[in-house]
Design a protein around this motif. Structure first.
Motif, short mmCIF file in Angstrom:
data_model
loop_
_atom_site.label_atom_id
_atom_site.label_comp_id
_atom_site.label_asym_id
_atom_site.label_seq_id
_atom_site.Cartn_x
_atom_site.Cartn_y
_atom_site.Cartn_z
N ARG A 38 0.81 -1.22 0.00
CA ARG A 38 0.00 0.00 0.00
C ARG A 38 0.84 1.27 0.00
O ARG A 38 0.51 2.23 -0.65
CB ARG A 38 -0.94 0.00 1.21
CG ARG A 38 -2.17 -0.84 0.98
CD ARG A 38 -3.35 -0.36 1.82
NE ARG A 38 -4.58 -0.99 1.38
CZ ARG A 38 -5.23 -1.94 2.04
NH1 ARG A 38 -4.75 -2.38 3.18
NH2 ARG A 38 -6.34 -2.44 1.56
N GLY A 39 1.94 1.33 0.71
CA GLY A 39 2.74 2.54 0.76
C GLY A 39 3.42 2.90 -0.53
O GLY A 39 3.98 3.99 -0.67
N ASN A 40 3.38 1.99 -1.52
CA ASN A 40 4.00 2.27 -2.82
C ASN A 40 3.19 3.22 -3.68
O ASN A 40 3.66 3.61 -4.76
CB ASN A 40 4.24 0.98 -3.60
CG ASN A 40 5.48 0.25 -3.19
OD1 ASN A 40 5.42 -0.83 -2.60
ND2 ASN A 40 6.64 0.83 -3.50
N SER A 41 2.00 3.59 -3.28
CA SER A 41 1.22 4.54 -4.07
C SER A 41 2.04 5.79 -4.35
O SER A 41 2.55 6.42 -3.43
CB SER A 41 -0.07 4.92 -3.33
OG SER A 41 -0.95 3.85 -3.26
N GLY A 42 2.19 6.14 -5.63
CA GLY A 42 2.99 7.29 -6.02
C GLY A 42 4.43 6.96 -6.37
O GLY A 42 5.21 7.85 -6.69
N SER A 43 4.80 5.67 -6.33
CA SER A 43 6.17 5.27 -6.67
C SER A 43 6.46 5.48 -8.15
O SER A 43 5.56 5.44 -9.00
CB SER A 43 6.38 3.78 -6.35
OG SER A 43 6.30 3.52 -4.98
N CYS A 44 7.74 5.68 -8.46
CA CYS A 44 8.17 5.72 -9.85
C CYS A 44 8.44 4.30 -10.33
O CYS A 44 8.96 3.47 -9.58
CB CYS A 44 9.42 6.58 -10.01
SG CYS A 44 10.75 6.22 -8.85
N VAL A 45 8.07 4.03 -11.59
CA VAL A 45 8.41 2.78 -12.25
C VAL A 45 9.43 3.11 -13.32
O VAL A 45 9.13 3.87 -14.25
CB VAL A 45 7.17 2.11 -12.89
CG1 VAL A 45 7.53 0.74 -13.44
CG2 VAL A 45 6.03 2.00 -11.89
N LEU A 46 10.65 2.60 -13.19
CA LEU A 46 11.76 2.98 -14.08
C LEU A 46 12.18 1.80 -14.95
O LEU A 46 12.06 0.64 -14.54
CB LEU A 46 12.95 3.45 -13.27
CG LEU A 46 12.71 4.63 -12.34
CD1 LEU A 46 12.64 4.14 -10.90
CD2 LEU A 46 13.78 5.69 -12.48
N ASP A 47 12.67 2.11 -16.16
CA ASP A 47 13.17 1.03 -17.00
C ASP A 47 14.56 0.62 -16.54
O ASP A 47 15.36 1.45 -16.09
CB ASP A 47 13.17 1.43 -18.47
CG ASP A 47 14.35 2.29 -18.86
OD1 ASP A 47 15.17 1.84 -19.67
OD2 ASP A 47 14.45 3.42 -18.34
N LEU A 48 14.84 -0.66 -16.63
CA LEU A 48 16.06 -1.22 -16.07
C LEU A 48 17.31 -0.75 -16.81
O LEU A 48 18.37 -0.58 -16.21
CB LEU A 48 15.99 -2.75 -16.10
CG LEU A 48 17.06 -3.51 -15.32
CD1 LEU A 48 16.99 -3.19 -13.84
CD2 LEU A 48 16.90 -5.02 -15.55
N ALA A 49 17.20 -0.51 -18.10
CA ALA A 49 18.39 -0.19 -18.90
C ALA A 49 18.86 1.25 -18.71
O ALA A 49 20.05 1.51 -18.58
CB ALA A 49 18.10 -0.45 -20.38
N MET A 50 17.92 2.21 -18.70
CA MET A 50 18.30 3.62 -18.73
C MET A 50 17.81 4.41 -17.52
O MET A 50 18.09 5.60 -17.41
CB MET A 50 17.80 4.27 -20.01
CG MET A 50 18.28 3.60 -21.28
SD MET A 50 17.63 4.36 -22.80
CE MET A 50 18.47 5.93 -22.77
#
Length: 211
Positions: A160-172
């Protein structure tokens, strides 16, 4: 103090999070919003396991609670000097190319997972251990894109605390998405940042995207 969720720096002093996080401390001010409800929100860019160090910056204003409920996107302005005199970190690069966001792309989430009663405690322990409400990295991949690219699903482990997290691509390490919700044991959902690259509200705030 109440713990509301996660935010990440998207421009010089502008942080992104979810509307359902920011609305907890938002009050109406004319046609816009202001910080209120008796809370004085702070973003801590550290809060790491095993460390007492803090890097806290006060939320000074609410620049945008986006009216498109599908995005669940809010923009907050932060003080440029921290509670202990620190300077803000560098903003994360935002992906502006929607073609990069596709099934099978390797990604990771950085956020602050907190206690979540949707899961059996033994399962939470197996994935996260007992270190909750601290900064965590969770790898995974994009499962599918939806709503003409506005949303994608992913399988990074979140609570639940992940609301607002960034999702980033692994390569860049570009921000592909704004994590906003999930269905326990099935999938997580994120707003594709590239989908917002032409949004007038974000452009007026001066938020930049990479091609």
């Amino acid at each position: 103090d109440p713990y509301l969720g996660t935010a990440f720096l998207a421009d010089v002093d502008l942080a992104m999070t979810n509307v359902h996080v920011a609305i907890q401390f938002a009050e109406r001010k004319g046609s816009g919003w202001k910080v209120g409800t008796g809370l004085s929100p702070i973003v801590d860019f550290l809060a790491e396991d095993g460390s007492a160090a803090r890097r806290e910056f006060r939320v000074t204003s609410i620049e945008c609670l986006h009216p498109d409920a599908r995005l669940d996107l809010a923009v907050l302005r932060l003080a440029r000097t921290g509670e202990q005199g620190q300077l803000l970190p560098q903003p994360l690069p935002l992906n502006g190319d929607p073609t990069r966001v596709k099934q099978g792309a390797r990604v990771y989430v950085i956020g602050y997972p907190a206690a979540d009663d949707r899961f059996d405690l033994s399962l939470v322990d197996a994935v996260f251990g007992r270190a909750l409400s601290v900064k965590r990295l969770a790898p995974g991949e994009i499962l599918a894109t939806r709503q003409e690219g506005l949303e994608f699903t992913h399988d990074c482990s979140t609570l639940r605390g992940n609301s607002g997290s960034c999702v980033l691509d692994l390569a860049m390490s570009r921000v592909y998405g704004l994590h906003r919700s999930g269905t326990a044991g099935i999938e997580n959902r994120a707003t594709s940042i590239a989908h917002t690259r032409q949004d007038l509200r974000l452009r007026d705030l001066g938020i930049h995207f990479l091609s």
